[in-house]
Design a protein around this motif. Structure first.
Motif, short mmCIF file in Angstrom:
data_model
loop_
_atom_site.label_atom_id
_atom_site.label_comp_id
_atom_site.label_asym_id
_atom_site.label_seq_id
_atom_site.Cartn_x
_atom_site.Cartn_y
_atom_site.Cartn_z
N CYS A 350 0.84 -1.20 0.00
CA CYS A 350 0.00 0.00 0.00
C CYS A 350 0.87 1.25 0.00
O CYS A 350 0.58 2.22 -0.71
CB CYS A 350 -0.92 -0.03 1.21
SG CYS A 350 -1.97 1.44 1.40
N LEU A 353 2.19 2.00 -3.45
CA LEU A 353 1.14 2.57 -4.29
C LEU A 353 0.89 4.03 -3.94
O LEU A 353 0.67 4.88 -4.82
CB LEU A 353 -0.14 1.76 -4.12
CG LEU A 353 -1.28 2.01 -5.12
CD1 LEU A 353 -0.82 1.70 -6.54
CD2 LEU A 353 -2.49 1.18 -4.76
N ALA A 357 1.23 7.37 -6.33
CA ALA A 357 0.13 8.33 -6.45
C ALA A 357 0.59 9.73 -6.05
O ALA A 357 0.19 10.72 -6.67
CB ALA A 357 -1.04 7.89 -5.57
N TYR A 420 -6.41 8.21 -2.87
CA TYR A 420 -5.15 8.29 -3.61
C TYR A 420 -5.07 7.22 -4.69
O TYR A 420 -4.50 7.46 -5.76
CB TYR A 420 -3.98 8.17 -2.64
CG TYR A 420 -3.38 9.51 -2.23
CD1 TYR A 420 -4.21 10.59 -1.98
CD2 TYR A 420 -2.01 9.69 -2.08
CE1 TYR A 420 -3.69 11.82 -1.60
CE2 TYR A 420 -1.48 10.91 -1.71
CZ TYR A 420 -2.32 11.97 -1.48
OH TYR A 420 -1.80 13.19 -1.12
N CYS A 421 -5.63 6.04 -4.42
CA CYS A 421 -5.64 4.98 -5.43
C CYS A 421 -6.46 5.40 -6.65
O CYS A 421 -6.04 5.19 -7.81
CB CYS A 421 -6.21 3.69 -4.86
SG CYS A 421 -5.12 2.83 -3.73
N ARG A 424 -4.58 8.08 -8.50
CA ARG A 424 -3.45 7.50 -9.22
C ARG A 424 -3.91 6.86 -10.52
O ARG A 424 -3.27 6.98 -11.57
CB ARG A 424 -2.76 6.46 -8.35
CG ARG A 424 -1.47 5.90 -8.97
CD ARG A 424 -1.39 4.39 -8.82
NE ARG A 424 -0.23 3.88 -9.50
CZ ARG A 424 -0.23 3.51 -10.78
NH1 ARG A 424 -1.32 3.63 -11.51
NH2 ARG A 424 0.87 3.06 -11.36
#
Length: 435
Positions: A350, A353, A357, A420-421, A424
């Protein structure tokens, strides 16, 4: 709060504090010309052995074996091969020891002993020194006199050649904690005659002591708040955000206090800033940069400043040789190095990632935000979001068990990394379309 982190950090701090008189004694003895270099190596090695026995008991053999084996590899293998063999053997040994912890925690469902947890922490630090030394040898920064297996030499010659390496791998100021000290810096300090003036040393140690005292007072106050409130299993909706944030701050204060104590011990022994630094070598880097960590609005900057010497070591060991996905490989290796507990695997992936992002979000924002009021608002919002995402990752890494991890993922706190995912994904698609 994770039981294992607080389980062994407090005893480690006690042992680190007990080592201060010996660190100051070593610093004083280095002034004397009558204290030869070999005696200095032996002093640091003997201190490391005594500290290992006191802190780890019979588990100390788990640290002594790979250290001795690394010294053998340096003597037998050439500069091109030593890093590969040292890395494979050290990580294999450390993984076996971590599997022992998995067996105790998840299969036997027993609480691991404090000494074994301290041993695992020391093994992780030993892995840093082993791989740092082997990389230095491969890159030609350190010249090791390697011998063929069939080449004959007296035992005393072998011991004299291996003494600096074994002493570096086991020297007591860095055995249980502290930022990574390179072999060049270690050797320059042991062979040199310089030392801090008593006034400067006292002032530096007093500063660190006051910092530790302040952090411990904050921990006491925050600890009462955390224990008095509800946990993730009992919190209601937005209350879970406060629980996550306050628990993560408690963890950060614990780490800050330990890192400053470790830094003070290295400083007391003379391995702090200003010793053994050559122009071609990166300078001394303490693990805690509290001001930057608590004020930054960028996850990528927080990542570089959190446990700084370890971040620099991971960059050198993995990221610079990562190939196609260097960031993902670096965080995956970090999860392996930490022990591959479920929460660690989830938390570090996480984290990777979130860093990706972060780069896309701040790059895109810099193209559109022009006015200073909007820039100020943007920094405030991203600072709060960064702190909450870091708190989420920290609780995931420290949770370790699947049940604790599920409580965290099932709470409203998962919204913060999810935002944020999504950003991104959207910004990544937009970048591909633009290209």
């Amino acid at each position: 709060m994770d039981r294992l982190t607080l389980f062994f950090l407090h005893p480690v701090s006690l042992y680190q504090g007990a080592a201060f008189p010996f660190a100051l004694l070593f610093n004083y003895l280095c002034i004397l010309d009558s204290f030869p270099t070999h005696a200095r190596y032996l002093f640091l090695l003997a201190g490391g052995g005594a500290l290992a026995l006191a802190a780890m008991g019979s588990f100390a053999v788990l640290v002594l074996i790979p250290a001795l084996w690394t010294a053998v590899l340096i003597s037998w293998r050439g500069p091109r091969d030593v890093h590969r063999w040292a890395f494979i053997s050290q990580m294999s040994w450390q993984t076996l020891c971590h599997l022992g912890l998995h067996y105790t925690e998840y299969y036997l469902r027993e609480r691991p002993s404090t000494r074994f947890c301290i041993t695992l922490s020391s093994l992780m630090l030993l892995t840093q020194r082993v791989t740092s030394l082997s990389l230095d040898i491969r890159e030609g920064k350190v010249k090791a006199a390697s011998r063929g297996i069939g080449e004959r030499s007296s035992l005393s010659e072998h011991l004299c050649e291996a003494l600096p390496y074994i002493s570096y791998l086991l020297f007591f100021p860095a055995l249980l904690g502290g930022p990574l000290c390179s072999f060049q810096k270690f050797q320059a300090r042991v062979q040199g005659s310089g030392t801090l003036s008593p006034r400067r040393a006292l002032w530096a140690l007093s500063q660190r002591g006051l910092q530790i005292l302040g952090l411990e007072c904050l921990k006491v106050v925050l600890g009462k708040v955390v224990r008095a409130g509800a946990g993730l299993a009992d919190c209601q909706q937005l209350e879970c955000i406060r629980v996550m944030w306050s628990t993560a701050v408690f963890f950060k204060l614990t780490y800050y206090s330990c890192w400053i104590l470790d830094d003070a011990l290295l400083h007391a022994a003379g391995f702090g800033p200003g010793f053994g630094h050559s122009p071609s070598e990166e300078g001394y880097l303490p693990d805690a940069d509290i001001w930057t960590l608590e004020t930054t609005h960028r996850i990528s900057l927080f990542t570089r400043k959190w446990n700084q010497s370890t971040a620099r070591w991971l960059r050198r060991l993995v990221f610079q040789h990562g190939g196609t996905w260097p960031l993902l490989q670096t965080f995956a290796f970090s999860a392996w190095w930490h022990g591959l507990h479920p929460g660690q695997v989830f938390g570090f992936l996480c984290w990777a990632l979130m860093v990706e992002a972060d780069y896309l979000i701040h790059t895109s924002a810099g193209l559109f935000i022009r006015s200073w009021p909007m820039h100020l608002l943007y920094r405030a919002l991203t600072w709060a979001h960064t702190q909450l995402i870091i708190a989420y990752i920290m609780l995931a890494v420290e949770a370790r068990s699947l049940s604790s991890l599920w409580l965290l993922c099932n709470s409203c706190n998962s919204v913060f990394p999810l935002v944020y995912c999504i950003l991104r994904f959207l910004l990544g698609k937009r970048k591909q379309t633009f290209n």
